[in-house]
Design an enzyme around this catalytic site. Sequence first.
Site, mmCIF file in Angstrom:
data_model
loop_
_atom_site.group_PDB
_atom_site.id
_atom_site.type_symbol
_atom_site.label_atom_id
_atom_site.label_comp_id
_atom_site.label_asym_id
_atom_site.label_seq_id
_atom_site.Cartn_x
_atom_site.Cartn_y
_atom_site.Cartn_z
ATOM 1 N N CYS A 18 0.820 -1.222 0.000
ATOM 2 C CA CYS A 18 0.000 0.000 0.000
ATOM 3 C C CYS A 18 0.854 1.272 0.000
ATOM 4 O O CYS A 18 0.470 2.279 -0.597
ATOM 5 C CB CYS A 18 -0.972 -0.008 1.164
ATOM 6 S SG CYS A 18 -0.237 -0.234 2.795
ATOM 7 N N SER A 21 -5.078 2.017 9.290
ATOM 8 C CA SER A 21 -5.765 0.914 8.610
ATOM 9 C C SER A 21 -4.807 0.109 7.747
ATOM 10 O O SER A 21 -5.155 -0.992 7.324
ATOM 11 C CB SER A 21 -6.942 1.428 7.769
ATOM 12 O OG SER A 21 -6.481 2.313 6.774
ATOM 13 N N GLY A 22 -3.597 0.630 7.519
ATOM 14 C CA GLY A 22 -2.569 -0.175 6.873
ATOM 15 C C GLY A 22 -2.185 -1.377 7.727
ATOM 16 O O GLY A 22 -1.635 -2.356 7.214
ATOM 17 N N ARG A 59 4.245 5.769 11.268
ATOM 18 C CA ARG A 59 2.795 5.600 11.446
ATOM 19 C C ARG A 59 2.230 6.852 12.108
ATOM 20 O O ARG A 59 2.847 7.394 13.039
ATOM 21 C CB ARG A 59 2.549 4.387 12.335
ATOM 22 C CG ARG A 59 1.113 3.954 12.396
ATOM 23 C CD ARG A 59 0.659 3.205 11.177
ATOM 24 N NE ARG A 59 1.343 1.936 11.013
ATOM 25 C CZ ARG A 59 1.120 1.104 9.998
ATOM 26 N NH1 ARG A 59 0.233 1.400 9.067
ATOM 27 N NH2 ARG A 59 1.798 -0.015 9.892
ATOM 28 N N HIS A 98 -2.797 7.014 3.179
ATOM 29 C CA HIS A 98 -1.373 7.233 3.424
ATOM 30 C C HIS A 98 -0.936 8.536 2.764
ATOM 31 O O HIS A 98 -1.432 8.900 1.695
ATOM 32 C CB HIS A 98 -0.540 6.110 2.794
ATOM 33 C CG HIS A 98 -0.614 4.798 3.505
ATOM 34 N ND1 HIS A 98 -1.173 4.637 4.752
ATOM 35 C CD2 HIS A 98 -0.169 3.564 3.133
ATOM 36 C CE1 HIS A 98 -1.077 3.368 5.117
ATOM 37 N NE2 HIS A 98 -0.485 2.686 4.153
ATOM 38 N N ASN A 154 -5.141 4.094 1.122
ATOM 39 C CA ASN A 154 -4.343 2.868 1.193
ATOM 40 C C ASN A 154 -5.189 1.604 1.040
ATOM 41 O O ASN A 154 -4.652 0.538 0.730
ATOM 42 C CB ASN A 154 -3.561 2.805 2.507
ATOM 43 C CG ASN A 154 -4.431 2.992 3.735
ATOM 44 O OD1 ASN A 154 -5.055 4.049 3.885
ATOM 45 N ND2 ASN A 154 -4.500 2.000 4.589
#
Lengths: 353, 353
Positions: B134, B164-165, B252, B259, B332
């Site tokens: 992603c 959420s990655g 992060r 992203h 992402n």
Amino acid sequence: MSRSGARPTLAVVGATGAVGAVMLRILSHRADVWGEIRLVASPRSAGRKLAVRGEEVEVVALSEEAFDGVDVAMFDVPDDIAERWAPIAAAKGVVVIDNSGAFRLDPEVPLVVPEVNAHAVRQRPRGIIASPHCTTLSMIVALGALHAEYGLRELVVSTYQAVSGAGRAGVDTLRRQLSLVAGTELGTNPGDVRRAVGEGTGPFPEPVALNVVPWAGSVRADGWSSDEMQLRDETRKILGLAKLPVAVTCVRVPVVTAHALTVHARFQGEVTVAGAREIIATAPGVVLFDNPEAGEFPTPVDVVGTDPTWVGRVRRSLDDPTALELFVCGDNLRKGAALNTAQIAELVAAERA
Amino acid sequence: MSRSGARPTLAVVGATGAVGAVMLRILSHRADVWGEIRLVASPRSAGRKLAVRGEEVEVVALSEEAFDGVDVAMFDVPDDIAERWAPIAAAKGVVVIDNSGAFRLDPEVPLVVPEVNAHAVRQRPRGIIASPHCTTLSMIVALGALHAEYGLRELVVSTYQAVSGAGRAGVDTLRRQLSLVAGTELGTNPGDVRRAVGEGTGPFPEPVALNVVPWAGSVRADGWSSDEMQLRDETRKILGLAKLPVAVTCVRVPVVTAHALTVHARFQGEVTVAGAREIIATAPGVVLFDNPEAGEFPTPVDVVGTDPTWVGRVRRSLDDPTALELFVCGDNLRKGAALNTAQIAELVAAERA
């Protein structure tokens, strides 16, 4: 420093602001070199009492008389106030240490970070010494130590800037927005965060809760922000590298206090991770905190409230043996503002000894 | 594609996951090229019904029989599941499009981004095509367009990666932590956020609310993270630049989805901002959103839920006329995962036409 013998008198101009509050805490905890500490603020704050060194001190209004008998004055005020009042204080023989952007690039004003260029403090033809911008200060002590050993040739920097860099309004804005989005499912659909926070983006151009905003400061030429230009120009001046290539993008993140930066630094020759780690570990004012396998790297929530510059994620670039990758983190209100100003003031006070 | 005539049958393997859910929405809204769409997941999810193309479809358990009659299968499952099951499906004549990390760097598996290297889809000796990570996907469409015109020579990238990655656990962790810190004064004292969130850091090594965490993925050699290595290696493979220098630090941030990345990109010759803006504005799948004076730059809360890669803050480096600075932002879960996989599947389906 025209007077001698007794301990010097210090004025804190902007004592009631966000940085001023941190300054009073710092002055209360550091080795005490001061005689009187006078608290100065705008007329509307005059008469308030603030605690410093365990005593209540009444705030006096900013005026020419406020500098009577003062040896050193630390200014934490907006640019226009500094621009007007620093020369007035300097004309009375006060050594002014200014934390605004008004004088940082003035060739007759030294821009000082005691761990890096303490010597510069004595060349002050205007009687004014400038302290750098918080973003510059959050990385420059670590970079200065690496530069002294390896010789810096190029920098590429990205920032993760805390909202308190935009003052109390920045902190209040993040807290208000967080209270609106916490406990919701917001953040997975277009525009839902924007609708929730409404028009209240405070000092930021976009919502900052659940978001990152690639903008800090005012608009400069060719699409650059003032924070980006300052980081480049101040780094050059402090390190004495007038032509250092510096590429930078400044981004605001939903962190209350402590700026973080990623740094890609290219040096004159090959570097080693072991060598870089030793320089960082032994440099004054810098802490090496770097063991990813043990989950050790600096983050803002651990760095807030501390004095040093924290450095982690030290790697040699995979494709360039002359470059290092670093993640640097520092408290933008302490070393990034009040602490550096206090350290400069102490250098000036020490000239009398 | 052994069968012809009828519309191809598609299997969605991992239909019940976070990316699977986005995939079903995407399949419901794109031009429909599929005959049957079969939903496949772990045995414990078998029997659940999920909506796709306006119909309820029952989920079947992952097994060799689940691929009977299937032409194309999209895998959104952990690496070890993909590693085991993709070859089984491929042996039955299914063209597998895999969104895990299991095959991305396999020299016999093409790594495809349709806007950049659609041609690569036809060279698939193992019957498997990989979709990139992603983080790579969040920047590569814009970079591919600039590379086609200017010729890329070097990249320095810093990431601002959404939780959420790290899957649903990442989102749940941020939401839980935010509910503990919102409405408090937390964030200005050392360790207060850490104490408030307790041990519950979920898939992250540090608290992510009111924080940024310079780590994503697993530990690789010499202090690198897997996300950093993937971004470098995948960018090289997709662009066909086996020796491209890529320096990257992955971080992060407390954003739910989308992203963002800062990119310092150096090219073979001089670049102009006007030229770069035109390339970005006309590239398929890319949107130029770049007017700081009007407060226009992409941010995650506006980009979430959309298909394109958004590009803002386009500047020519002040000290290098061959380099550009960019701020890039993309969803992402969509282009960063489900959408790219769906686009590759459509390329394969079109081979029958």
